[in-house]
Design a protein around this motif. Sequence first.
Motif, PDB file in Angstrom:
ATOM      1  N   UNK A  41      11.891  -0.726  -3.751  1.00 20.14           N
ATOM      2  CA  UNK A  41      12.749  -1.308  -4.780  1.00 20.14           C
ATOM      3  C   UNK A  41      12.903  -2.795  -4.468  1.00 20.14           C
ATOM      4  N   UNK A  42      12.635  -3.657  -5.454  1.00 14.55           N
ATOM      5  CA  UNK A  42      12.721  -5.099  -5.271  1.00 14.55           C
ATOM      6  C   UNK A  42      13.832  -5.664  -6.137  1.00 14.55           C
ATOM      7  N   UNK A  43      14.741  -6.400  -5.510  1.00 19.58           N
ATOM      8  CA  UNK A  43      15.819  -7.075  -6.240  1.00 19.58           C
ATOM      9  C   UNK A  43      15.638  -8.577  -6.053  1.00 19.58           C
ATOM     10  N   UNK A  44      15.363  -9.303  -7.142  1.00 16.97           N
ATOM     11  CA  UNK A  44      15.230 -10.754  -7.091  1.00 16.97           C
ATOM     12  C   UNK A  44      16.532 -11.405  -7.531  1.00 16.97           C
ATOM     13  N   UNK A  75       8.677  -1.437  -7.495  1.00 17.71           N
ATOM     14  CA  UNK A  75       7.387  -2.116  -7.489  1.00 17.71           C
ATOM     15  C   UNK A  75       6.324  -1.198  -8.102  1.00 17.71           C
ATOM     16  N   UNK A  76       5.226  -1.774  -8.598  1.00 13.56           N
ATOM     17  CA  UNK A  76       4.182  -0.943  -9.223  1.00 13.56           C
ATOM     18  C   UNK A  76       3.635   0.094  -8.249  1.00 13.56           C
ATOM     19  N   UNK A  77       3.381   1.298  -8.760  1.00 13.18           N
ATOM     20  CA  UNK A  77       2.894   2.364  -7.883  1.00 13.18           C
ATOM     21  C   UNK A  77       1.808   3.212  -8.544  1.00 13.18           C
ATOM     22  N   UNK A  78       1.312   2.817  -9.701  1.00 19.30           N
ATOM     23  CA  UNK A  78       0.335   3.643 -10.422  1.00 19.30           C
ATOM     24  C   UNK A  78      -0.980   3.786  -9.675  1.00 19.30           C
ATOM     25  N   UNK A 121       0.854  -1.195   0.000  1.00 15.71           N
ATOM     26  CA  UNK A 121       0.000   0.000   0.000  1.00 15.71           C
ATOM     27  C   UNK A 121       0.881   1.234   0.000  1.00 15.71           C
ATOM     28  N   UNK A 122       0.556   2.190  -0.857  1.00 17.66           N
ATOM     29  CA  UNK A 122       1.302   3.437  -0.930  1.00 17.66           C
ATOM     30  C   UNK A 122       0.364   4.609  -0.671  1.00 17.66           C
ATOM     31  N   UNK A 123       0.771   5.486   0.235  1.00 22.43           N
ATOM     32  CA  UNK A 123       0.025   6.710   0.514  1.00 22.43           C
ATOM     33  C   UNK A 123       0.926   7.890   0.171  1.00 22.43           C
ATOM     34  N   UNK A 124       1.013   8.196  -1.116  1.00 24.28           N
ATOM     35  CA  UNK A 124       1.826   9.315  -1.578  1.00 24.28           C
ATOM     36  C   UNK A 124       3.316   9.125  -1.389  1.00 24.28           C
ATOM     37  N   UNK A 168       1.944  -8.525  -4.617  1.00 24.54           N
ATOM     38  CA  UNK A 168       3.234  -8.546  -5.301  1.00 24.54           C
ATOM     39  C   UNK A 168       3.869  -9.922  -5.112  1.00 24.54           C
ATOM     40  N   UNK A 169       4.363 -10.517  -6.213  1.00 24.18           N
ATOM     41  CA  UNK A 169       5.102 -11.773  -6.132  1.00 24.18           C
ATOM     42  C   UNK A 169       6.574 -11.466  -5.886  1.00 24.18           C
TER      43      UNK A 169
END
Length: 434
Positions: free
Chosen positions: A319-322, A330-333, A311-314, A352-353
Amino acid sequence: MPVPVPRQRNAPAVETTGDGADGNAAGGGGVSSVGARGVSGGVSSGDLTLLVIEDDPAGTFSVPQLLDAAGTRIRIRTARNLTEAERLLTDDVHCILVDLALPGAGDEELGPLKHVLRLAPRHAVLALTTSGDAERAAEAVRVGAQDHLFRDELDERLLSRAIRYAVERKRADRAQVKLAESRLRAQENARLERGLLPTPLLQGSNLRFSARYRPGRSRALLGGDFYDTVRTPDGTVHAMIGDVCGHGPDEAALGVELRIAWRALTFAGLCGDELLSTLQRVLEHERESEEIFATLCTVDIAPDGRRAGLCLAGHPAPLLARQGRAAQLLPYDDGGPALGLLPRARWPRRQVELGGAWSLMMYTDGLIEGRTGPDTKQRLGQDGMVEMINRQLAAGLEGEELLESAVAEVRELNGGELTDDVAVLLLSRSGSRS
């Protein structure tokens, strides 16, 4: 009858310059042409200026300057009332001598003295009275004067020594106040740091935790950056990082409140939109102004460590490193607004996987708002941060070493300390633990 302060025999006469026609009309005393240093100037060298406030037609202070035993010239200005004293109280005055018999400032006991103490809190102040009024003289010292002088015992040597000692005592008092304030700031800083940057509660988890915090250069106290990480009884690991807009103790205190509220609500079973909506109500209740808001990023990692809710609040996306792949944001749209901006906002939770082996880095915007060079206004930004982290990962850095290197490189690119605070936390999972 007041006894005039005698002119020193070995002191040459010095031509005085008045305060102009207006000053003479108002009864202001002459000021010698010898220059004086400001209040913050040293006492061991340079001239001193004494402002005398007394209503004495006989003119007790009949000389424009004194010369003390150390060779320091003491210029004398005289004012016959508090109004005139305010006009003559300029930055080059070091000490003020107040006649306790001076009328004015209402009926308050020691009213004129208290008025001067309020008017000139940075100046040394001496109280002038008669030897028959010793109790009143002692009370003057108790309310804030550096010392008292008896008019009927006054001579030039005593006066010059009292002025020097009063100025030195005032400097010592101010130094002690500054030292005490510094200690209080250090204690407050430590208290806020414990609240903003707590020890993670990850007992029983196979995830590794690392964190770094670096305060910005423009503040003595911590700013509003905060983070936390806990593991709930079901095995889920919850992580959060946030930033209250603004800087200073009020914002830091609000950050502490939000972090503690987040931990309590998380242990109570709240997650996603329900948790953030509750935190927004906390912020709205506790903030001093409706203009205050906070950004927040929350992540809840499933007990198997392979999936997470975001969850993003502004707030900037983590950052994800596999393992075997380049790090990416990570997606933030579809994130929601910062807490405190919209009264009925919603914060969707994205699944998120993560995979088997991974590192998840959460950060505040201080990490990406630094410049890319000391001579440019261009900001590092998220793309620049991703490139930097990938380069460091390729060099084999991980955990504490990775965060330390990232913060150090951002600072180096900026050409010195960053303006904003930087908080970064890293959660990592080894692929051998499935």
